[in-house]
Write an enzyme that holds these catalytic residues in place. Structure first.
Site, PDB file in Angstrom:
ATOM      1  N   GLU A   1       0.992   5.643   0.485  1.00  0.00           N
ATOM      2  CA  GLU A   1       0.374   6.915   0.811  1.00  0.00           C
ATOM      3  C   GLU A   1       1.062   7.959  -0.054  1.00  0.00           C
ATOM      4  OE1 GLU A   1      -2.263   7.011   2.541  1.00  0.00           O
ATOM      5  OE2 GLU A   1      -2.101   4.937   3.251  1.00  0.00           O
TER       6      GLU A   1
ATOM      7  N   ASP B   1      -2.502  -0.605   6.522  1.00  0.00           N
ATOM      8  CA  ASP B   1      -3.450  -0.935   5.449  1.00  0.00           C
ATOM      9  C   ASP B   1      -3.016  -2.198   4.719  1.00  0.00           C
ATOM     10  OD1 ASP B   1      -4.702   1.341   6.245  1.00  0.00           O
ATOM     11  OD2 ASP B   1      -4.653   2.349   4.305  1.00  0.00           O
TER      12      ASP B   1
ATOM     13  N   HIS C   1      -5.282   4.403   6.951  1.00  0.00           N
ATOM     14  CA  HIS C   1      -4.628   5.246   5.945  1.00  0.00           C
ATOM     15  C   HIS C   1      -3.142   5.412   6.218  1.00  0.00           C
ATOM     16  CE1 HIS C   1      -8.331   6.209   3.866  1.00  0.00           C
ATOM     17  NE2 HIS C   1      -8.892   6.521   5.030  1.00  0.00           N
TER      18      HIS C   1
ATOM     19  N   ASP D   1       0.858  -1.183   0.000  1.00  0.00           N
ATOM     20  CA  ASP D   1       0.000   0.000   0.000  1.00  0.00           C
ATOM     21  C   ASP D   1       0.894   1.233   0.000  1.00  0.00           C
ATOM     22  OD1 ASP D   1      -2.830   1.177   0.452  1.00  0.00           O
ATOM     23  OD2 ASP D   1      -1.590   2.167   1.975  1.00  0.00           O
TER      24      ASP D   1
END
Length: 572
Positions: A32, A176, A171, A30
């Site tokens: 960000e 995540d 998040h 994942d």
């Protein structure tokens, strides 16, 4: 992570079809970012979890300096501030270690196009190669197996709550990714109940595959997991498609899971009512039988040539001043086969230039030539027999040289072409030399291939054995370029009694006309490729190996093969 399995258990109890999911290494990751538009920069955090057989085998987590301010709304969503990433490495320093972490794995992400899009853009922007790995999107997978009655949303937080994930997504990249691991395992258990048992089937679990198509998987249930040829049959029992596989059941089942993205094949599967199979001893027999069945049934959904006898050949015309022509029907004394008319024409033009044969198409009388010399004559590339400047006797040496090259008794045309290449290079005509080099290399390959194919087709009987990779032998009886019998001698089984049985039951083959003695050129190619594989051994042959009649014997042809290799290396 509670997936309903005891610790140490295999990830999924799937059958051994394709690549079992329990044998796959997944990397769930994942990102960000500072926004939604992929670019060379903009990643603020990477989190990844490596799993295999239901167990976590490694984790990867790091902040990334995005090289730009983080928008306030992103700070509010993720909690990642500019101060947190100020001392973090830039993405170009993170990529090498991340690419090493995901090497050889199947990538998994929730809304995978977003995450892979950012990583691909970062690799392209900083000079790294993004691997062509298989990718599983858990959003897409969830939409296929979970109805709106079960969940009002396919967001990661909703799915994590539905499946009771041990990590609550927040998040942040690693959290995540950990939550996505639990979601992935739960989804895999769901699709396992729908018949998706392997990586191949998982990747091909597409919306375009209708339930009716999936129900047709039963057409493959009776097929053995052995090498052979399969035939899809339509409503009127017509053959729609012919294919071959080392595992018949595995390959045919893939047609009903959307593994074929070609529209024609999907159309064929929709029409299919039955799948027949011809079980074969090994892959060689399967390839030959597939070729013969395509020629016999001419199935409308096969793109492969439905008439494998149609090849192209280069022949000398029968006239006073013969020239080289490209024809479809083979006869003795021709050069070939060629798979395309373009290849045959190129070889004919190169051979004509090396031997001094004319390239014009007009018929020239031996007693009353008429006409004016063409440009080729002015360039010294033709003796101008059309204008009476060359007699039949003066023209004949070039014809004999070409005939000898085709028969394998004269290499003068190739030596003349090589001398011409040397002259062009010495004169620093490098563009012409490069073109001539490529043409000569193609001609040498064509001549060598023609001699090998015709030599194999001329052998009344040849018996060969190749290793099966399990300590046994794959056996083939070849007669005049045709596979007459095939079998196997398993590990521990004496091979010679098996050979004698195969010879006794082999098909009787009578030689036919033409350079390949009536054999199908593509079948002879298949047999030759198998015979020249590493480890294949000659058991015995009924044909005496004779040297070419040309002076120098085999040495001249070994030199010719070396020349072809050298030219190919230069051309490459």
């Amino acid at each position: 992570m509670d997936t309903g399995r005891r610790p140490g258990a295999a990830q999924l109890a799937f059958d051994e079809l394709g690549t079992p999911l329990r044998d796959i290494t997944f990397v769930v990751f994942d990102l960000e970012t500072t926004g939604t538009k992929p670019g060379p920069d903009g990643i603020t955090e990477i989190g990844a979890v490596k799993i295999r057989a239901g167990e976590i085998v490694g984790e990867f987590a790091t902040f990334v300096n995005p090289g730009m301010p983080i928008p306030p709304q992103i700070v509010e969503l993720t909690g990642i501030t500019g101060a947190m990433v100020y001392d973090a490495p830039r993405i170009e320093r993170v990529l090498p270690s991340f690419l090493e972490f995901i090497s050889g794995a199947v990538l998994v992400a929730h809304n995978a196009p977003f995450d892979t899009g950012f990583m691909r853009a970062a690799c392209e922007g900083h000079g790294y190669h993004w691997p062509k790995a298989a990718v599983v999107c858990t959003v897409r997978l969830a939409r296929r197996v979970i109805s709106r009655d079960e969940t009002p949303s396919y967001r990661l937080s909703a799915l994590a709550a539905l499946f009771g994930a041990r990590t609550t997504p927040n998040h942040r990249a690693l959290a995540d990714a950990r939550a996505t691991v639990d979601v992935l395992h739960a989804l895999l258990e769901r699709v396992g109940n729908l018949g998706v048992h392997t990586l191949e089937e998982l990747l091909d679990y597409l919306p375009e595959v209708t339930p009716a198509q999936r129900r047709k998987r039963s057409l493959a249930e009776h097929l053995p997991s052995r090498p052979g040829v399969y035939l899809f049959r339509g409503p009127s029992d017509e053959v729609l498609y012919v294919g071959t596989s080392g595992d018949l059941r595995r390959r045919v089942r893939q047609y009903f899971t959307g593994s074929e993205s070609r529209g024609r094949i999907r159309e064929m599967v929709a029409l299919a009512e039955r799948v027949d199979a011809v079980e074969c001893a090994h892959a060689l027999e399967a390839a030959v039988r597939e070729l013969r069945l395509i020629a016999a049934h001419r199935p409308m959904y096969n793109r492969r040539s439905k008439n494998p006898r149609h090849a192209w050949w280069v022949a000398l015309t029968e006239e006073a001043f013969p020239r080289l022509s490209v024809v479809r029907m083979p006869r003795d004394g021709m050069l070939g086969p060629f798979r395309s008319q373009t290849d045959a024409r190129s070889a004919a033009d190169t051979l004509a230039g090396a031997s001094g044969l004319r390239t014009c198409t007009q018929r020239i009388s031996a007693t009353a030539p008429s006409g004016k010399p063409c440009v080729l004559a002015e360039l010294g590339r033709c003796g101008a027999p059309c204008a009476g400047q060359q007699t039949v006797e003066e023209y004949r040496p070039g014809v004999l040289a070409v005939s000898g090259l085709i028969a394998g008794t004269d290499g003068r045309p190739l030596r003349a072409a090589a001398d011409q290449l040397a002259r062009l290079s010495s004169a620093e005509h490098f563009e012409q030399a490069a073109q001539h080099r490529d043409q000569l290399a193609g001609l040498i390959r064509a001549v060598g291939r023609a001699h090998r194919l015709s030599a194999l087709a001329g052998i009344p009987e040849l018996i060969a054995a190749g290793p099966d990779g399990k300590g046994g032998w794959e056996l083939a009886v070849i007669r005049h370029g045709r596979l007459a019998s095939a079998g196997v001698a398993r590990r521990g089984v004496p091979p010679m009694p098996v050979v004698e049985l195969l010879v006794a039951s082999a098909e009787t083959v009578l030689p036919g006309p033409g350079p390949l003695f009536g054999a199908i050129s593509e079948e002879v190619r298949i047999l030759l490729r198998w015979l020249t594989r590493p480890g294949v051994r000659l058991v015995r042959t009924t044909h005496p190996w004779a040297e070419p009649a040309a002076a120098g014997g085999w040495q001249e042809w070994l030199d010719l093969a070396a020349s072809a290799t050298a030219l190919e290396q230069v051309a490459g």
